[in-house]
Design a protein around this motif. Structure first.
Motif, PDB file in Angstrom:
ATOM      1  N   GLU A 267       0.849  -1.188   0.000  1.00  0.00           N
ATOM      2  CA  GLU A 267       0.000   0.000   0.000  1.00  0.00           C
ATOM      3  C   GLU A 267       0.885   1.238   0.000  1.00  0.00           C
ATOM      4  O   GLU A 267       1.770   1.382   0.841  1.00  0.00           O
ATOM      5  N   TYR A 268       0.628   2.138  -0.918  1.00  0.00           N
ATOM      6  CA  TYR A 268       1.429   3.341  -1.095  1.00  0.00           C
ATOM      7  C   TYR A 268       0.502   4.544  -0.942  1.00  0.00           C
ATOM      8  O   TYR A 268      -0.342   4.805  -1.805  1.00  0.00           O
ATOM      9  N   LEU A 269       0.605   5.271   0.183  1.00  0.00           N
ATOM     10  CA  LEU A 269      -0.285   6.383   0.489  1.00  0.00           C
ATOM     11  C   LEU A 269       0.430   7.715   0.289  1.00  0.00           C
ATOM     12  O   LEU A 269       1.604   7.857   0.643  1.00  0.00           O
ATOM     13  N   VAL A 270      -0.282   8.692  -0.264  1.00  0.00           N
ATOM     14  CA  VAL A 270       0.293  10.017  -0.538  1.00  0.00           C
ATOM     15  C   VAL A 270      -0.643  11.090   0.002  1.00  0.00           C
ATOM     16  O   VAL A 270      -1.853  11.067  -0.265  1.00  0.00           O
ATOM     17  N   ARG A 271      -0.071  12.039   0.769  1.00  0.00           N
ATOM     18  CA  ARG A 271      -0.873  13.161   1.286  1.00  0.00           C
ATOM     19  C   ARG A 271       0.040  14.344   1.592  1.00  0.00           C
ATOM     20  O   ARG A 271       0.969  14.225   2.381  1.00  0.00           O
ATOM     21  N   GLY A 272      -0.212  15.475   0.983  1.00  0.00           N
ATOM     22  CA  GLY A 272       0.530  16.691   1.288  1.00  0.00           C
ATOM     23  C   GLY A 272       2.036  16.563   1.143  1.00  0.00           C
ATOM     24  O   GLY A 272       2.784  17.139   1.930  1.00  0.00           O
ATOM     25  N   GLY A 273       2.490  15.802   0.142  1.00  0.00           N
ATOM     26  CA  GLY A 273       3.920  15.618  -0.062  1.00  0.00           C
ATOM     27  C   GLY A 273       4.522  14.501   0.772  1.00  0.00           C
ATOM     28  O   GLY A 273       5.670  14.110   0.558  1.00  0.00           O
TER      29      GLY A 273
END
Length: 225
Positions: A58-64
């Motif tokens: 799982e690869y999560l991205v938020r605000g850089g």
């Protein structure tokens, strides 16, 4: 400038097995007009018969920030890249512990080491992977040629399974990231696929997914030989 020509053959990303003592090489985040926030499901496979089998992460991205969760030798673990703090964290749920290192230290071993014979070519050949458009890019060197299907607008790529050996991370990966690309599929010269994104979901993510739990105890990074 990257030369754009039409080619039918494409090139590599080297991925080593994940361990608790790994060193994470962080590719700088790329600024986009509307930063992506959401979850990607990535299928990774080892380069070689002795490596671990294919696994999904799982690869999560938020605000850089980026959080990558997977199963490691010591159980479930997550890698957390926080550019705002210039830190990379390794979170180990089973041990209620974490390790940290500066982003500068994680990336310094490959800075400025682009191989002289590396040739990056944008082929102009488009494809669709996990519902996202991507362009096939080749990276050719004396060692081999690899095909990478790069997408725009997903932010900078953080390698979830960086090599334990400092300096072995391909320097051309940083060169591609500087152009604003995110690898959705990597095809090696022998036809094997060490990395493929199989699902992309745009959605809001909780901020606490991108911070170290207060209950975790800090551990020292293993010394490198």
């Amino acid at each position: 400038m990257i030369k754009r020509v039409v080619m039918s053959r494409v090139c590599p990303i080297t991925i080593a097995a994940a361990t608790v003592s790994m060193v994470v090489v962080v590719v700088p985040q790329v600024v986009v007009a509307q930063p992506f926030e959401g979850a990607l499901t990535m299928r990774l496979s080892a380069m070689g018969a002795s490596g671990p089998p294919v696994q999904e992460i799982e690869y999560l991205v938020r605000g850089g920030k980026v959080r990558v969760s997977m199963n490691g030798p010591a159980g479930a673990m997550s890698l957390l890249s926080v550019p705002q703090e210039q830190k990379v964290y390794v979170l180990m749920a089973a041990q209620n512990a974490y390790m940290e290192m500066p982003i500068a230290e994680a990336s310094s071993s490959v800075a400025g080491k682009a191989p002289a014979d590396a040739k990056i070519t944008l082929t102009g050949r488009m494809d669709t992977v996990a519902g996202y458009a991507c362009e096939h890019v080749t990276v050719a060197s004396a060692a081999q040629t690899v095909d990478i299907c790069l997408a725009k607008g997903l932010g900078g790529y953080v390698n979830p399974l960086a090599s334990m050996q400092r300096g072995s991370e391909p320097a051309w990966q940083r060169m591609l990231a500087a152009d604003g690309g995110f690898p959705l599929k990597v095809t090696m010269q022998d036809g094997s696929i060490p990395l493929e994104v199989v699902k992309i979901e745009k959605k809001k993510l909780a901020s606490d997914l991108f911070s170290v739990p207060l209950t975790y105890t800090k551990m020292a990074m293993p010394r490198r030989r």
